[in-house]
Design an enzyme around this catalytic site. Structure first.
Site, PDB file in Angstrom:
ATOM      1  N   CYS A  31      41.708  20.395  62.687  1.00 51.44           N
ATOM      2  CA  CYS A  31      41.993  21.190  61.490  1.00 51.44           C
ATOM      3  C   CYS A  31      43.354  20.825  60.903  1.00 51.44           C
ATOM      4  CB  CYS A  31      41.936  22.668  61.877  1.00 51.44           C
ATOM      5  SG  CYS A  31      42.644  23.803  60.687  1.00 51.44           S
ATOM      6  N   CYS A  34      45.743  23.742  60.324  1.00 52.10           N
ATOM      7  CA  CYS A  34      46.226  24.218  61.635  1.00 52.10           C
ATOM      8  C   CYS A  34      47.427  23.391  62.086  1.00 52.10           C
ATOM      9  CB  CYS A  34      45.128  24.118  62.691  1.00 52.10           C
ATOM     10  SG  CYS A  34      43.684  25.146  62.361  1.00 52.10           S
TER      11      CYS A  34
END
Length: 102
Positions: A31, A34
């Site tokens: 991600c 993230c």
């Protein structure tokens, strides 16, 4: 203070029975957002002694992700006294993350 890796095995002890608010970062290695939030969360863990910071890898801890209804990541959750006090989704600047704790 160090960032704690939270799993279903230590969740009860590390999060629900914590003696201070807990900032949880639900993330995954694939991600992009993230990866942007991760160093911010790490910095908050180092700077704030009054909170506990934990990270939950959703690929390894699917049960916890489902328990919190995580649909998108990063998801940040603040737990106070064993209850969700705040929750948000998406990458954001440090000051916004800190505001979740107030």
């Amino acid at each position: 203070m160090a960032v704690h890796t939270i799993t279903k095995d230590n969740f009860q002890n590390e999060v629900m029975q914590a003696d201070k608010p807990v900032l949880l970062d639900f993330w995954a290695s694939w991600c992009g957002p993230c990866r942007m939030v991760s160093p911010i969360v790490d910095a908050i863990a180092e700077e704030r002694e009054d909170i506990k910071v934990g990270k939950i890898n959703i690929d390894e801890q699917m049960e916890l992700a489902q328990q919190f209804g995580v649909m998108s990541i990063p998801t940040l959750v603040v737990i106070k006294d064993g209850k969700i006090a705040n929750q948000t989704v998406g990458a954001m600047p440090k000051e916004n993350i800190l505001a979740l704790l107030d």
